[in-house]
Design a protein around this motif. Structure first.
Motif, mmCIF file in Angstrom:
data_model
loop_
_atom_site.group_PDB
_atom_site.id
_atom_site.type_symbol
_atom_site.label_atom_id
_atom_site.label_comp_id
_atom_site.label_asym_id
_atom_site.label_seq_id
_atom_site.Cartn_x
_atom_site.Cartn_y
_atom_site.Cartn_z
ATOM 1 N N HIS A 77 -36.198 -2.819 -4.044
ATOM 2 C CA HIS A 77 -36.695 -1.738 -4.940
ATOM 3 C C HIS A 77 -35.393 -0.897 -5.496
ATOM 4 O O HIS A 77 -34.523 -0.456 -4.548
ATOM 5 N N TRP A 117 -43.279 -5.247 -6.852
ATOM 6 C CA TRP A 117 -44.611 -5.195 -7.475
ATOM 7 C C TRP A 117 -44.228 -4.439 -8.966
ATOM 8 O O TRP A 117 -45.229 -5.175 -9.745
ATOM 9 N N TRP A 118 -43.670 -3.770 -9.339
ATOM 10 C CA TRP A 118 -43.494 -3.032 -10.573
ATOM 11 C C TRP A 118 -42.655 -4.102 -11.532
ATOM 12 O O TRP A 118 -42.544 -3.439 -12.693
ATOM 13 N N ASP A 119 -42.016 -4.886 -11.060
ATOM 14 C CA ASP A 119 -41.246 -5.778 -12.179
ATOM 15 C C ASP A 119 -41.950 -6.476 -13.242
ATOM 16 O O ASP A 119 -42.568 -7.522 -12.984
ATOM 17 N N PRO A 120 -41.630 -6.241 -14.581
ATOM 18 C CA PRO A 120 -42.320 -7.138 -15.771
ATOM 19 C C PRO A 120 -41.846 -8.403 -15.463
ATOM 20 O O PRO A 120 -42.914 -9.250 -16.043
ATOM 21 N N ASP A 168 -47.614 -2.377 0.841
ATOM 22 C CA ASP A 168 -47.977 -1.557 -0.064
ATOM 23 C C ASP A 168 -47.234 -0.525 -0.587
ATOM 24 O O ASP A 168 -46.383 -0.047 0.190
ATOM 25 N N TRP A 169 -47.421 -0.131 -1.925
ATOM 26 C CA TRP A 169 -46.788 0.840 -2.454
ATOM 27 C C TRP A 169 -47.803 2.010 -2.685
ATOM 28 O O TRP A 169 -48.610 1.699 -3.417
ATOM 29 N N THR A 201 -48.686 6.151 -2.989
ATOM 30 C CA THR A 201 -48.151 7.543 -3.693
ATOM 31 C C THR A 201 -49.187 8.621 -3.071
ATOM 32 O O THR A 201 -50.449 8.428 -2.658
ATOM 33 N N LEU A 253 -45.162 9.264 -2.566
ATOM 34 C CA LEU A 253 -44.138 8.593 -1.707
ATOM 35 C C LEU A 253 -43.601 9.684 -0.625
ATOM 36 O O LEU A 253 -43.721 10.815 -0.844
ATOM 37 N N GLY A 286 -53.544 -2.729 0.908
ATOM 38 C CA GLY A 286 -55.117 -2.181 0.588
ATOM 39 C C GLY A 286 -54.814 -0.479 0.479
ATOM 40 O O GLY A 286 -55.783 0.068 -0.253
ATOM 41 N N ASP A 287 -53.917 0.106 1.085
ATOM 42 C CA ASP A 287 -53.701 1.492 0.903
ATOM 43 C C ASP A 287 -53.253 2.220 -0.192
ATOM 44 O O ASP A 287 -52.974 3.196 -0.426
ATOM 45 N N GLY A 288 -52.651 1.171 -1.272
ATOM 46 C CA GLY A 288 -51.728 1.378 -2.147
ATOM 47 C C GLY A 288 -52.221 0.924 -3.524
ATOM 48 O O GLY A 288 -53.477 0.562 -3.930
ATOM 49 N N HIS A 289 -51.085 0.343 -4.175
ATOM 50 C CA HIS A 289 -51.379 0.114 -5.624
ATOM 51 C C HIS A 289 -51.268 -1.433 -5.958
ATOM 52 O O HIS A 289 -51.361 -1.938 -7.164
ATOM 53 N N ILE A 290 -50.718 -2.178 -4.958
ATOM 54 C CA ILE A 290 -50.356 -3.636 -5.263
ATOM 55 C C ILE A 290 -51.690 -4.589 -5.169
ATOM 56 O O ILE A 290 -52.320 -4.570 -4.273
ATOM 57 N N LEU A 295 -50.843 3.931 -13.636
ATOM 58 C CA LEU A 295 -52.042 3.214 -13.035
ATOM 59 C C LEU A 295 -53.181 4.242 -13.262
ATOM 60 O O LEU A 295 -53.069 5.387 -12.564
ATOM 61 N N SER A 309 -56.910 1.940 -9.720
ATOM 62 C CA SER A 309 -56.686 0.605 -10.186
ATOM 63 C C SER A 309 -55.442 -0.220 -9.842
ATOM 64 O O SER A 309 -54.428 0.500 -9.536
ATOM 65 N N LYS A 310 -55.466 -1.291 -9.685
ATOM 66 C CA LYS A 310 -54.212 -2.128 -9.193
ATOM 67 C C LYS A 310 -53.853 -2.934 -10.463
ATOM 68 O O LYS A 310 -53.241 -4.073 -10.260
ATOM 69 N N LEU A 352 -51.804 -3.600 -12.934
ATOM 70 C CA LEU A 352 -50.578 -3.099 -13.644
ATOM 71 C C LEU A 352 -50.518 -3.611 -15.183
ATOM 72 O O LEU A 352 -50.209 -2.973 -16.159
ATOM 73 N N ARG A 356 -50.436 -1.752 -18.893
ATOM 74 C CA ARG A 356 -49.081 -1.995 -19.707
ATOM 75 C C ARG A 356 -49.964 -2.417 -21.169
ATOM 76 O O ARG A 356 -49.540 -1.799 -22.137
ATOM 77 N N PRO A 388 -38.566 2.713 -11.633
ATOM 78 C CA PRO A 388 -39.411 1.972 -10.873
ATOM 79 C C PRO A 388 -40.094 2.754 -9.740
ATOM 80 O O PRO A 388 -41.248 2.445 -9.566
ATOM 81 N N CYS A 421 -43.441 3.967 -11.306
ATOM 82 C CA CYS A 421 -44.079 3.242 -11.805
ATOM 83 C C CYS A 421 -45.837 3.039 -11.627
ATOM 84 O O CYS A 421 -46.631 3.310 -12.499
ATOM 85 N N ASP A 466 -47.449 6.085 -10.821
ATOM 86 C CA ASP A 466 -48.141 7.249 -11.274
ATOM 87 C C ASP A 466 -47.531 8.102 -12.376
ATOM 88 O O ASP A 466 -48.301 9.059 -12.801
ATOM 89 N N SER A 493 -40.944 0.184 -17.095
ATOM 90 C CA SER A 493 -40.001 0.177 -16.068
ATOM 91 C C SER A 493 -38.728 -0.289 -16.531
ATOM 92 O O SER A 493 -37.633 0.139 -15.641
ATOM 93 N N GLN A 495 -38.220 -4.026 -21.539
ATOM 94 C CA GLN A 495 -39.768 -3.964 -21.574
ATOM 95 C C GLN A 495 -40.059 -2.810 -22.565
ATOM 96 O O GLN A 495 -41.015 -2.967 -23.383
#
Lengths: 275, 275
Positions: A135, A173-176, A196-197, A199, A201, A213-217, B97, B101-102, B104, B108, B136, B139, B141, B146, B150
């Motif tokens: 990251h 996970w963030w990479d387009p 997981d990512w 927030t 952080l 499962g606890d985050g955004h991925i 997000l 929601s997951k 991404l 976008r 990133p 990303c 929040d 990123s 993009q």
């Protein structure tokens, strides 16, 4: 469950023997080891322990920090350790900027040069250098390889048996471009790591990884992409997180298995499992 | 010094009139304004104040958060405010997000759809939506755009008079593609913002920006790239940092000017200056 691997840093309070016992108790068939606890228990003893327990070693963490003095010697030792432990995957955290330097391009070139030195030596021992794109939050101090595309651009200069890449959900996970680059990676995928990512952080960004499962991925998308690229290896759960570390490790493993079943082990692998 | 702009968040304790006075005192010719302090002082009063002081408004921060309910109405108001303040640059922090929601890719797409709604409305008022690709680390929040690539892929769907991009050193410095994408951006560059990437990152990642020179970024390379792309506009110093905020603002401006002279204002602009 057969592809689930416990990266031992997920249960950081366990010694090597405790982690091996924990995996056996939990029915986890593979383990990702770290050099420091392995050294503490002894390299040969660890190799025998995991072999006797019937565990696969999915990876050794970690080589790298290639921009630091003495890196080549240390990485040659790490390659030997990986070979001794019976894993073909040495995870490479390539290192950040040298102290005081602002020459990012120079650091990236230094990494490439060091990989060129090490790759044949790894190949001879049946070990692959698994370049870990990290990251961008770690670009300055831990890893100047920031995208899977960049890691593949470097890996592809070498035989696939010598240099591969790590697909780590937390880092990528963030990479387009990530889906396209996972498809490109194909047989270069040497390791698939999940966490997981979350927030916000935590204050220490090194402990920012969350339980799946606890985050955004969207893990189903990642597993599907990695499987479609032809990867059939272990799926390693690697979580650096103070709350996880403060939970009894057996309980962590129970949660890991539950989340793995529900989120990671998608229907594409087995129609018997539904999330 | 003629291109230096003070983003008012760098001297967060100053009200709008204090920041305007501070710029005049320091010989800084441009200011980047934020909607909240502008609203506090009054939109028309602020417009008159900066005009009477002879300052350019380099940007209004910020529109965006396009994935939230009610975003379109709020962004139309932001466009009107930018026009009233006499700036053609509305910085867009596009949003993260939606809660829970997951998806991404979906977020976008929602951003792109909202930009399509807003772009003509901005163009009619002589305002450009300046899409800000964000590091990133934000990303999930704050900003699902990123990379500069993009942001440009999205901006290029619209006339250059309606949608541009922000080149912010803090957000982009790690990107292996950044030089190539800055060259591609050309006339799309609507704003050039500078602050440094410091390590260790403070506990609150939102306050992670450092004074230029305190961190890892090669500013000369950035300024050269932005200039080579044809950008001749303001160079806005935007630093969110607790230590900077705890320093008397006049002193902050003195440091900003010193660092600007030594690090940002490269010989490519003026051979009279050497770092």
């Amino acid at each position: 469950m057969r592809r689930l691997s416990l990266n031992q840093r997920t249960t950081a309070s366990w010694s090597v023997p405790e982690a091996v016992d924990g995996c056996v108790r939990a029915g986890v068939e593979a383990i990702g080891l770290w050099r420091e606890p392995v050294a503490e228990h002894g390299l040969r003893r660890t190799a025998k322990l995991v072999r006797d327990a019937g565990l696969r070693v999915s990876s050794l963490c970690r080589g790298g920090f290639l921009t630091a003095p003495g890196a080549l010697g240390d990485n040659r030792r790490a390659i030997d350790e990986a070979a001794a432990l019976g894993t073909d995957c040495l995870v490479m955290v390539v290192g950040g900027l040298p102290p005081g330097s602002k020459d990012l391009a120079g650091a990236r070139t230094a990494v490439a040069d060091a990989i060129a030195e090490l790759a044949p030596c790894a190949g001879e021992r049946g070990v692959r250098l698994a370049l870990e794109p990290m990251h961008p939050v770690y670009c300055a101090d831990r890893g100047v390889l920031s995208t899977l595309e960049q890691a593949l651009d470097l890996a592809e200069r070498f035989p696939v048996s010598q240099v591969g890449v790590v697909v780590d959900t937390f880092h990528l996970w963030w990479d387009p471009q990530v889906w396209q680059q996972i498809a490109r990676a194909g047989a270069r995928i040497a390791s698939y790591q999940v966490s997981d990512w979350i927030t916000p952080l935590p204050a220490d960004v090194l402990l920012g990884r969350g339980m799946m499962g606890d985050g955004h991925i969207d893990f189903a998308a990642f597993t599907a992409a990695v499987n479609a690229a032809g990867y059939t290896g272990d799926i390693e759960v690697e979580i650096f997180n103070a709350d996880v570390w403060n939970t009894p490790p057996d309980q962590v493993l129970t949660t890991v298995k539950d989340r793995y079943r529900r989120l990671i082990h998608t229907p594409r692998e087995s129609n018997a499992q539904t999330p």
